[in-house]
Write an enzyme that holds these catalytic residues in place. Structure first.
Site, mmCIF file in Angstrom:
data_model
loop_
_atom_site.group_PDB
_atom_site.id
_atom_site.type_symbol
_atom_site.label_atom_id
_atom_site.label_comp_id
_atom_site.label_asym_id
_atom_site.label_seq_id
_atom_site.Cartn_x
_atom_site.Cartn_y
_atom_site.Cartn_z
ATOM 1 N N GLY A 43 0.843 -1.188 0.000
ATOM 2 C CA GLY A 43 0.000 0.000 0.000
ATOM 3 C C GLY A 43 0.885 1.247 0.000
ATOM 4 N N SER A 117 6.504 -4.302 -2.175
ATOM 5 C CA SER A 117 6.032 -2.979 -2.565
ATOM 6 C C SER A 117 6.243 -2.017 -1.386
ATOM 7 C CB SER A 117 4.571 -3.063 -3.017
ATOM 8 O OG SER A 117 4.176 -1.906 -3.709
ATOM 9 N N TRP A 118 5.188 -1.329 -0.904
ATOM 10 C CA TRP A 118 5.353 -0.511 0.298
ATOM 11 C C TRP A 118 5.868 -1.348 1.467
ATOM 12 C CZ3 TRP A 118 6.014 3.663 3.110
ATOM 13 C CH2 TRP A 118 5.707 3.624 4.468
ATOM 14 N N ASP A 273 7.790 -5.048 -13.949
ATOM 15 C CA ASP A 273 7.061 -4.380 -12.873
ATOM 16 C C ASP A 273 6.889 -2.907 -13.254
ATOM 17 O OD1 ASP A 273 6.201 -3.154 -10.511
ATOM 18 O OD2 ASP A 273 7.438 -4.439 -9.228
ATOM 19 N N HIS A 301 4.393 -6.843 -11.061
ATOM 20 C CA HIS A 301 4.526 -6.410 -9.672
ATOM 21 C C HIS A 301 3.854 -7.343 -8.670
ATOM 22 C CE1 HIS A 301 5.099 -3.481 -6.454
ATOM 23 N NE2 HIS A 301 3.805 -3.528 -6.165
#
Length: 324
Positions: A43, A117-118, A273, A301
């Site tokens: 996120g 990711s985050w 990605d 991704h």
């Protein structure tokens, strides 16, 4: 190729009061006596999902999932907050403090930290603040939260790859604002007085990521990210963090790599990605002596693409016998 471990249920769950009106949802699954492993979701604002448990051998790991402030099963949920002031206490340093509070509450001395990711951003920031608490890192789709990465994805770069989807993303923004910063425009839309405007903006923001994360289209993921409650929390929290540079100094995670240089880790990166292009993973690998970089040539991704799953589980299997 390795596939996800079978579905399992948690054997313990709870809400931990961390102050400032925040309660953090946590759960434990797998082997109660196993090696501790923490999963950090993306996120920010994505929340955890049951399949996140399946990246770990349940016989070897004590698997901890938590929902970061404002999302998932943590309370309060950002979808129910109508002012940006409701996110004033949602910062990277506070998320790191929440992780430490959960670790202490569960009586864990050290753990493997897994993030995509985050989640990779937060894992790196956590490891740099608390290197003695991290045994290994497993990272996917590296996001270093530099301005050029935000601009690539939210200000037009990625739109050159997905022009038809970019058109949907920019649709809620008034034409007169489309030469400016879309992150700022969305901030206003996500707190508009009109509920329909808020929801439309949140769904456009959230489905942009849902539609561009995989190498091949996945309609079920787009449907998940279009859920209004999920989308509103996801969009508001992401937008809040990106407007503030993740509450990190520009380039901080690369500059501070020496603090965690001794920690072994695996970086798994999809070649195609679009959300978090491979250049960030490459730069991190070059700066981090303890890292191994695995680029998956037929992936984007998303964490559940076959090649990504194979490399991630290979990494957690490799580390499961290491002492904690």
């Amino acid at each position: 190729m390795r596939t996800l471990y079978p579905e399992i249920e948690p054997f313990d769950t709870g809400l931990l009061d961390v102050g400032e009106g925040q309660q953090i949802y946590w759960e434990i699954s797998g082997n109660p006596a196993g090696k501790p492993a923490l999963f950090l979701h993306g996120g920010p604002g994505g929340g955890t999902s049951p399949f996140n448990r399946q990246f770990f051998d349940p016989d070897a790991y004590r698997i901890v999932l938590l929902d970061q402030r404002g999302c998932g099963r943590s309370v309060p949920h950002v979808a129910e907050i109508d002012s940006p002031d409701g996110l004033a206490t949602n910062t990277t340093d506070r998320l790191i403090a929440d992780i430490e509070a959960v670790r202490t509450h569960l009586g864990i001395e050290r753990w493997l930290v897994f993030g995509g990711s985050w989640g990779s951003t937060l894992a790196l920031a956590y490891a740099q603040q608390h290197p003695t608490r991290v045994t290994e890192l497993v990272l996917r789709g590296v996001f270093l939260l530099r301005r050029k990465e935000i601009d690539w994805y939210y200000n037009g770069g990625a739109g050159n790859v997905f022009p038809e989807l970019w058109e949907h993303f920019v649709a809620p923004v008034p034409i007169g604002e489309r030469d400016g910063d879309f992150v700022e425009s969305y901030h206003r839309l996500l707190y508009d007085a009109d509920l329909e405007v808020r929801i439309a903006a949140a769904v456009a923001w959230s489905t942009w990521e849902g539609a561009t994360s995989s190498l091949l289209p996945r309609p079920e993921r787009i449907a998940e990210t279009a859920d209004p409650r999920f989308a509103l929390a996801f969009a508001r929290i992401e937008n809040h963090y990106f407007r503030h540079g993740g509450f990190l100094a520009e380039g901080q995670l690369l500059r501070n790599i020496a603090a965690m240089a001794h920690i072994p880790g695996v970086i798994v990166q999809g070649r195609y990605d679009i959300v978090c292009p491979a250049t960030s993973a490459w730069e991190l690998h070059k700066a981090w002596p303890g890292s191994q970089l695995d680029i998956v040539d037929d992936a984007g991704h998303a964490s559940n693409e076959p090649g990504i799953v194979d490399r991630l589980i290979t990494a957690t299997d490799t580390f499961r016998s290491e002492t904690s």
